[in-house]
Each structure stands twice: as structure tokens, then as C-alpha cells.
Design an enzyme around this catalytic site. Structure first.
Site, PDB file in Angstrom:
ATOM      1  N   ASN A 102     -10.337  -3.374   1.605  1.00  0.00           N
ATOM      2  CA  ASN A 102      -9.892  -3.374   0.207  1.00  0.00           C
ATOM      3  C   ASN A 102     -11.094  -3.139  -0.705  1.00  0.00           C
ATOM      4  OD1 ASN A 102      -7.109  -3.863   0.520  1.00  0.00           O
ATOM      5  ND2 ASN A 102      -7.411  -6.079   0.641  1.00  0.00           N
ATOM      6  N   HIS A 147       0.829  -1.216   0.000  1.00  0.00           N
ATOM      7  CA  HIS A 147       0.000   0.000   0.000  1.00  0.00           C
ATOM      8  C   HIS A 147       0.867   1.271   0.000  1.00  0.00           C
ATOM      9  CE1 HIS A 147      -3.700  -2.325   0.691  1.00  0.00           C
ATOM     10  NE2 HIS A 147      -3.006  -3.017   1.564  1.00  0.00           N
TER      11      HIS A 147
END
Length: 485
Positions: free
Chosen positions: A126, A53
Site C-alpha cells: 500500500n 482495490h
């Protein structure tokens, strides 16, 4: 009145571009503290990027309760319809580095920090409702195969597909990833999902397993494989640009929030484990129930301070909202806070974007460390002193709700034929939308064509379990792109 230009200590600097030296052309002097201050800070401007990320965008907003779910959850920020809570959301890709393209075929992180009256709540989600793994020990292995080959330092299709085809529980997520949903048209046009199962309890101590869905009010929009590739070259930061410009223009994106709930008895009857991150809960059996809406309406003033230093963890929760026994979730409770301490320092919670807005943090045993800037509780003893009055809130109502029994055992899930059942349903759903089955096969084929023939054969078999038609479509295009003698 204009500010006085200073060094980092507040001392005035008369000429910011001048350096102290011997004569006009001699060597520099070590005593030039302003130059040293400038260079030493510059050398340390970059903090370690996130292992995953790393590339992300963020914004502030507000969450509002739209429907009463106090029968499911007693968290205070949900106790009244119309109640509002400040939030901060960070979107991100997963596998790429900080400079990678926003259009990469990759899951998208969707993490939201709620500044509630009971402290920080982080919902770290997500844009896909499932994931590649269900055994946490596989996570470092999996992520390494999605990054770079240690010899060539290049992305490697052999590593990528070797891992996935060796671990068939990944096939559901891979089908989602290689559909057009794997390349969202913007952060505003994608959903967010908890993926994991959580445990929420009401004021009576009655609890349910819960999954959370954030559904975009802008509608889902995706890019084709070719559109995503073109954007990677022409505007690799298009998602960051899109989010920032729309919020600046007052076009505030929003998401409607839903839960699915399941009782302990229902969990015993479904044909999959409620703790399996690679499986979804069918909506026909566990319908969505609306509970809120959040809107992003404020851009950060400083990207580094507020987006890069934002620190999320599923361990940051509030009473009545607890993790389940999902093993990947259990491992994330440790790994997220651990990586934030490594990346930002032990006192990362004192960074404003990570600090609670309500009440005072009183943890006298959590002291000292680098960059402690909140007064460090002054003269208060650094332990729970008996002569200092302290209020203790009632223990969690979720204690003793589940009783686990058994020997410690080295366990991991074995693959079963059921791994392909939900992906097969996903394949049938794609048939409802023009060209989506063909796009899925094409997106897979152009990627796997770069792998060795023996791994390509494993990929054909891997997707053959989803649909013989999908296998045939992939094989046909791969053979055209990667002919065999």
C-alpha cells in the site's frame, strides 16, 4: 491484407449488423448463431470486480538491482548488481467501486509482480506504512463500514467512525489517511510500503525480519481535500490518465527500493510486536538500506486483459523470501488467491499477465478446470507418478528457524496506551510542514460532521489521545459545521 470479420469461432460473418428474421419486420430466428454469439458474449463481458482495490491502473516496467544485499536475501533476482527483472505494477484505491473517483480519500494499493527465474513474486503493498487492523477477523467488518449502508446504499459517516473509534489501534492509519497524504496527486507521486513484516534469508540460512519501502523518485505530491473533491467531479479518472500519458510520452516514473531489517533478538526488545501491522519501525533504530530501483516504461495494450485480469497475492513468493507470523499477512496468503479463483477462474495463472516468464510450470496434480488453455500437460499422469523423473530443488533454508509452542487459543490484541504514541509522533512531524496539522484537522472535521453527535464525541476523544490540540481543532470546526442546540 485486411482481416476477415468472423464470429468467436472464426466463422466468417458477411453482415455484422444484420439479423435473421421472418420477412422484413417479423420476429428474430433463434438459428441466428452470429447474433446469439454476439449477445451471449456481451452478457458475460464483465467479471466480478475486486471486493477491494476495484479501481486501478497498471503498467509494465523493469526492476534493477543497485546494491548488494545477498547478506540478507538469497533470492536469485537479487544476486547480482545490475541484474534486471521484468515487472508489472498495479495501483488502486481500496474501498471504492470500479467507477469511483481516483481522488477518493483512501489508501492506495501498490502491487508489483516480478517475473523472476524462480517463478512469480508478488509484492502486494500500500502507499501507507501501516494499516487499520492487526486482527484478520476484523477485516470484513472494517471494509463493510467503509463501503455502503445495506439499507440506504449510501456511504455512512456513522458506520465509518463507529468502527474506527471502537478499535483504537486504527488511529495511526487514520491520521495518515486524513492528512493530505490520503489524497495523492498521482500514482507517480506516492510511496509504497510492505507494511507487513517478512522473513528473508541469505545463502547460509541466516534470516532477518524485513520491511520494504518503495520511495518515489518524482517526489511526494498530494491534493488538499478541496482539490480532491473538485477532481472527483471534473476528472474522476485523473490518476489513470496521468500514468498512461506520462508513460506514453516517455516520462517514465521510477521508485528507489529500500529495506529495513531487524534480528529476532532486536524484535524482542522493541516496545511493539513486530507482527503488528498498525506500527512502524523507527528509522533511527532501523535505517533504510537501498537495494534496487524500478521504472515503469510500458503501457498495457489492453486494459481488461492486462490490468483488470492481473492477479496478485502475497502467497506468490520465491525461495529465501517468506511471510512472517503477522496474522493479517497469514490470512492474506489464503484470501488473495481464493478471491482470484472466484473472480477469474481456477486457471487464472494461465492468463498471460499472471504467467511466469521463465521455465515451465510442472504441477501434474493441478489440472483441468474452466479455461485451461496451456495443454493441461497432455498425456502426463495427473499425480506424481513414480516412473517419471522429476527434479526436486533443495528445501527452503528457512525451515526450523522459528519454533512456535503453545495451545490453540482465540487471540486478538487488546488496545493499550501505546496505540497513540506513534500517531502522536506523526502529529509532531506534520508541524514541520506548512499548514499540514491544520489540514489534518480540517479533513477529519468535514467528514465527521456528517456523523451523529454521540459518534462525534467519540471521535473527539479518539483523536484527543493523539494530541489535545488536534482534538480542539477538530471539535471547533465540527461544531461550526454541525451546530448543537
Amino acid at each position: 491484407m485486411a482481416p476477415v470479420f468472423t464470429n468467436s469461432q472464426g466463422n466468417p460473418v458477411p453482415e455484422p449488423f444484420a439479423t435473421q428474421r421472418i420477412g422484413k419486420h417479423g420476429p428474430l430466428l433463434l438459428q441466428d448463431v452470429n447474433l446469439i454469439d454476439n449477445l451471449a458474449h456481451f452478457d458475460r463481458e464483465r467479471i466480478p470486480e475486486r471486493v477491494v482495490h476495484a479501481k486501478g491502473s497498471g503498467a509494465y516496467g523493469v526492476f534493477e538491482v543497485t546494491d548488494d544485499i545477498t547478506d540478507i536475501c538469497a533470492a536469485k533476482f537479487l544476486d547480482t548488481v545490475g541484474k534486471k527483472t521484468k515487472i508489472f505494477t498495479r495501483f488502486s484505491t481500496v474501498g471504492g467501486e470500479a467507477g469511483s473517483a481516483d481522488s477518493a480519500r483512501d489508501p492506495r494499493g501498490f502491487a508489483t509482480k516480478f517475473y523472476t527465474e524462480e517463478g512469480i513474486l508478488d509484492l502486494v503493498y500500500n502507499n501507507t506504512p501501516i494499516f487499520f487492523i492487526r486482527d484478520p477477523s476484523k477485516f470484513p467488518h472494517f471494509i463493510h463500514t467503509q463501503k455502503r449502508n445495506p439499507e440506504t446504499h449510501l456511504k455512512d459517516a456513522n458506520m465509518f467512525w463507529d468502527y474506527l473509534t471502537s478499535n483504537p489501534e486504527s488511529v495511526h492509519q487514520v491520521c495518515f489517511l486524513f492528512s493530505d497524504r490520503g489524497t495523492p496527486a498521482s500514482y507517480r507521486h506516492m510511496h509504497g510500503f510492505s507494511g507487513h513484516t517478512y522473513k528473508w534469508a541469505n545463502a547460509k540460512g541466516e534470516w532477518h525480519y524485513v520491511q520494504v519501502h518503495f520511495l518515489t523518485d518524482q517526489g511526494v505530491k498530494s491534493l488538499t481535500n478541496e482539490e480532491a473533491g473538485a477532481l472527483a467531479g471534473s476528472n474522476p479518472d485523473f490518476a489513470q490518465e496521468d500514468l498512461f500519458k506520462n508513460i506514453a510520452a516517455g516520462n517514465y516514473p521510477s521508485w528507489t527500493c529500500y529495506i529495513q531489517t531487524m534480528t529476532e533478538e532486536q524484535a524482542k526488545k522493541v516496545p511493539f510486536s513486530v507482527f503488528d501491522l498498525t506500527k512502524i519501525w523507527p528509522h533511527k533504530d532501523f535505517p533504510l538500506r537501498r537495494f534496487g530501483k524500478f521504472t515503469l516504461n510500458e503501457n498495457p495494450k489492453n486494459y481488461f486483459a492486462e490490468v483488470e485480469q492481473a492477479a496478485f497475492s502475497p502467497a506468490n513468493t520465491v525461495p529465501s523470501m517468506q511471510p512472517s507470523a503477522d496474522p493479517v499477512l497469514q490470512s492474506r496468503l489464503f484470501s488473495y488467491t481464493d478471491t482470484q479463483r472466484h473472480r477469474l477462474g481456477t486457471n487464472y495463472v494461465q492468463i498471460p499477465v499472471n504467467s511466469p516468464l521463465h521455465g515451465t510450470v510442472y504441477a501434474p496434480n493441478v489440472r483441468d478446470g474452466a479455461m485451461n488453455v496451456n495443454g493441461n500437460l497432455g498425456a502426463t499422469p495427473n499425480y506424481l507418478a513414480s516412473d517419471i523423473p522429476v527434479e526436486f530443488k533443495q528445501a527452503s533454508l528457512q525451515e526450523d528457524q522459528e519454533v512456535w509452542e503453545g495451545a490453540a487459543t482465540p487471540f486478538h490484541w487488546k488496545a493499550t496506551p501505546y496505540e497513540w504514541e506513534q500517531p502522536a509522533q506523526f502529529w509532531k512531524v506534520l508541524a514541520r510542514y506548512p499548514n499540514q496539522q491544520e489540514h489534518l484537522a480540517h479533513n477529519i472535521a468535514v467528514h465527521v460532521a456528517n456523523a451523529k453527535h454521540e459518534i462525534q464525541d467519540r471521535v473527539f476523544k479518539y483523536f484527543g489521545g493523539v494530541s489535545p490540540e488536534l482534538e480542539a481543532l477538530i471539535k471547533k470546526e465540527v461544531f461550526e459545521l454541525s451546530p448543537r442546540k
